[in-house]
Each structure stands twice: as C-alpha cells, then as structure tokens.
Design a protein around this motif. Structure first.
Motif, short mmCIF file in Angstrom:
data_model
loop_
_atom_site.label_atom_id
_atom_site.label_comp_id
_atom_site.label_asym_id
_atom_site.label_seq_id
_atom_site.Cartn_x
_atom_site.Cartn_y
_atom_site.Cartn_z
N VAL A 1 -31.04 -21.40 -64.32
CA VAL A 1 -32.02 -20.61 -63.13
C VAL A 1 -33.05 -21.68 -63.92
CG1 VAL A 1 -33.24 -19.04 -61.93
CG2 VAL A 1 -30.68 -18.07 -62.72
N HIS A 2 -33.48 -22.46 -62.56
CA HIS A 2 -35.23 -22.59 -62.55
C HIS A 2 -35.71 -22.83 -61.09
CE1 HIS A 2 -32.28 -26.36 -63.25
NE2 HIS A 2 -33.61 -27.45 -61.95
N PRO A 3 -37.15 -22.94 -61.58
CA PRO A 3 -37.29 -23.43 -60.02
C PRO A 3 -37.87 -25.06 -59.91
CG PRO A 3 -39.03 -22.58 -61.50
CD PRO A 3 -37.79 -22.86 -62.06
N HIS A 4 -37.88 -25.32 -58.78
CA HIS A 4 -38.47 -26.29 -57.67
C HIS A 4 -39.56 -26.41 -56.61
CE1 HIS A 4 -36.51 -28.92 -60.38
NE2 HIS A 4 -34.73 -28.71 -59.95
N LYS A 5 -40.97 -27.45 -56.94
CA LYS A 5 -41.72 -26.74 -55.36
C LYS A 5 -42.09 -28.47 -55.31
CE LYS A 5 -44.98 -24.62 -53.25
NZ LYS A 5 -46.11 -23.90 -52.79
N LEU B 1 -35.08 -21.12 -56.16
CA LEU B 1 -34.37 -21.08 -57.95
C LEU B 1 -33.35 -21.72 -58.09
CD1 LEU B 1 -35.12 -17.46 -58.89
CD2 LEU B 1 -36.53 -19.27 -59.12
N HIS B 2 -33.34 -22.45 -58.45
CA HIS B 2 -31.05 -23.01 -58.70
C HIS B 2 -30.68 -23.15 -60.08
CE1 HIS B 2 -31.42 -27.24 -58.62
NE2 HIS B 2 -32.11 -27.73 -59.47
N LYS B 3 -29.14 -23.19 -59.52
CA LYS B 3 -28.74 -23.84 -60.60
C LYS B 3 -28.23 -24.90 -60.85
CE LYS B 3 -25.79 -19.75 -61.09
NZ LYS B 3 -25.73 -18.26 -61.58
N GLU B 4 -27.87 -25.99 -61.39
CA GLU B 4 -26.78 -26.90 -61.92
C GLU B 4 -25.53 -26.89 -62.58
OE1 GLU B 4 -29.60 -30.22 -60.99
OE2 GLU B 4 -31.22 -28.36 -61.83
N PHE B 5 -24.55 -26.45 -62.45
CA PHE B 5 -23.48 -26.69 -63.39
C PHE B 5 -22.48 -27.67 -62.86
CE2 PHE B 5 -25.70 -23.03 -65.16
CZ PHE B 5 -25.26 -22.76 -66.85
MN MN Z 1 -32.86 -28.15 -61.05
#
Ligand code: MN
Length: 292
Positions: free
Chosen positions: A63-67, A107-111
């Motif tokens: 989990v991490h943010p972006h804006k 927030l999202h996660k990429e797996f």
């Molecule tokens: Mn990302």
C-alpha cells in the motif's frame, strides 16, 4: 508528407527493483532527463522481459499513496493485480491496461496476480505516469480497466500492421480510455516487412518503446528491442514511418505538453512544493482512504 525528426534512440538504462515485483528500466525522469520533452508523460518504468520462477512469496509493492497524476500500467507478459482505497480491483493479463487516476489522492497496491506468482513465467510490463494539468490535479480518483480486446483495432498494410488504440484517435476511430488532456497511446503489432505511417501533430511530444523486435523508423534509423525513440517536437513533420525488420511490437505515445511548473516528491506530482507538503499532510491524516 514529412517525417517528424528523430531526436535520439535511447538504450535501456540499468534496471532497479520496485518492491520485489518489478525490475524496471527507468527511462525517465531518472535514466534520461527528458520528462519535459515527453510531457504529459512524466515517468516511464519499463520491465523488459524476464523469466520468473514460481514462488509462494507475494511479488509487488504494498500500500502506497499517489496524488496529482495518473498511473497507466500495460502488461505484455504475465498478469498484474490492482486494488485501491476507492474499492476498485482489477486483474490484467497480457495486453491489458490499468488506467488509474490518482487525482486528489488515493492509496493502492500493485502485485503480480496470485496464480501467475505461483506458476512463474515470462513477465514484461510498462508503467507510465501521466501528468494532470493543475485544474485537474484534484479530480476524483478513478480506475479504468481495459482488456486487450477492448482496444480499438485499426489494420494497415493488408493486416501486417495492427494498431490497437488504448486512448486517442486515428482515422476517426477512438480508443476506449478517457483522458484529461489529448493522449494517443497505441499498442502496435507489426509482422516482418509491415509498414505504416502514423500521423502526428505539430508541437506534440512523441515517443516509441520497442517492446519486441526491431523497426526501421523514418526510413532512417533502426531501433531495437527495449530501446526508446523520442522525437523532436519543434520540427514540422506530420508523420512517423515504421517498417518492421522482424515481427515487432511498439508502444506509441504522443500527447500535448502541459506547460506548467512541476514539483515531484516520491509518489506525488504537483506544481509547487507547498502542494507537495499539503499532499504529505493529507496522506498522514488518512484523507486518501483506507486499504489493508
Ligand atoms: Mn503505485
């Protein structure tokens, strides 16, 4: 018809790992300092094809943010799972696209998708960060899931060239992705010998990533697998010529530059440092929602 001038053909820089899942060549902004020349595309991480062994360990980034921008992920081999704090979930396989608008903050996660992680196999993908103009930086977060077959297909040269529009327009046909500024993002497959002339506008920024095979560009330069070709936006050329030296696949990207100041820190892409500090504060205060 005149060709848009080739500025440079860039080889892949040394790769680095993003989490334990993505071994990427960062073509820009770090590898080559061409983000201004490639605006609205701010970042390109390219995971060239690797063979992965199966594992029980999850592979990816937690989990991490972006804006302030959009992340656009295209899978060529393997499959990728997405989940975000707005309840969007998706899995894309080969040819699929995840177009996520971070906008006001997410927030999202990429797996790697679980069964692909367990079985292993060839893995190849691209992630682009598409900047948003200041008026749209606080757009509501959104998610578009585009399967390979959802792309708009245009055939050229007796079917030797297949242009799959992800976004933008060609020959009065439109790609399915909606964008904030004009962006032509096309997945192009060429059989050996296949030729096409791609129309380009004046004053747009244009690049080509060789995902597979080799092409001759503008009857002038050979570009090989894993290389990036970028073009001079100041020229007057109105098309780009491609001829496949062998079977090839190209990611074509073209857009209108966003002529605004840029402040980037980690996963935030804003116009000023004050806005970056504000974004970090919002993130700490939990304003981007919740995701396990
Ligand atoms: Mn990302």
């Amino acid at each position: 018809m005149t060709y848009k001038k080739i500025e440079r053909v860039l080889p892949p820089v040394d790769p680095n790992w993003v989490g334990n899942g993505f071994r990427v060549h960062n073509f820009f902004p770090s590898g080559y300092r061409i983000s201004k020349e490639m605006s609205p595309f701010y970042l390109m991480d390219y995971n060239s094809k690797i063979d992965l062994k199966g594992t029980d360990e999850p592979r990816g980034v937690g989990v991490h943010p972006h804006k302030g921008f959009e992340t656009v992920t295209i899978a060529y081999h393997g499959s990728i799972a997405h989940e975000d704090s707005y309840g969007n979930k998706g899995i894309i396989g080969p040819g699929g696209v995840q177009w996520m608008t971070a906008g006001a903050g997410i927030l999202h996660k990429e797996f790697h998708e679980k069964s692909f992680q367990k079985s292993g196999g060839p893995f190849q993908m691209v992630q682009l960060w598409v900047n948003l103009p200041s008026k749209d930086k606080n757009a509501p977060p959104a998610y578009q899931d585009i399967k390979h077959e959802d792309k708009t297909l245009i055939e050229k040269d007796d079917g030797k060239v297949k242009i799959h529009l992800i976004s933008g327009q060609m020959d009065d046909k439109k790609g399915p992705a909606s964008t904030f500024t004009r962006i032509d993002l096309w997945d192009i497959e060429l059989l050996k010998g296949g030729e096409v002339k791609l129309p380009v506008r004046k004053d747009s920024n244009t690049g080509l990533l060789l995902v597979e095979g080799s092409v001759e560009v503008n009857e002038e330069r050979e570009a090989d697998q894993d290389h990036f070709v970028f073009f001079n936006s100041k020229g007057n050329g109105n098309n780009i010529g491609l001829k496949a030296i062998n079977d090839a696949r190209v990611l074509y990207m073209d857009g209108d530059p966003i002529d605004e100041p840029i402040a980037q820190y980690g996963p935030f892409l804003m116009n000023t440092m004050e806005e970056i500090q504000e974004a970090m504060m919002e993130f700490r205060q939990g304003k981007y929602g919740h995701l396990e």
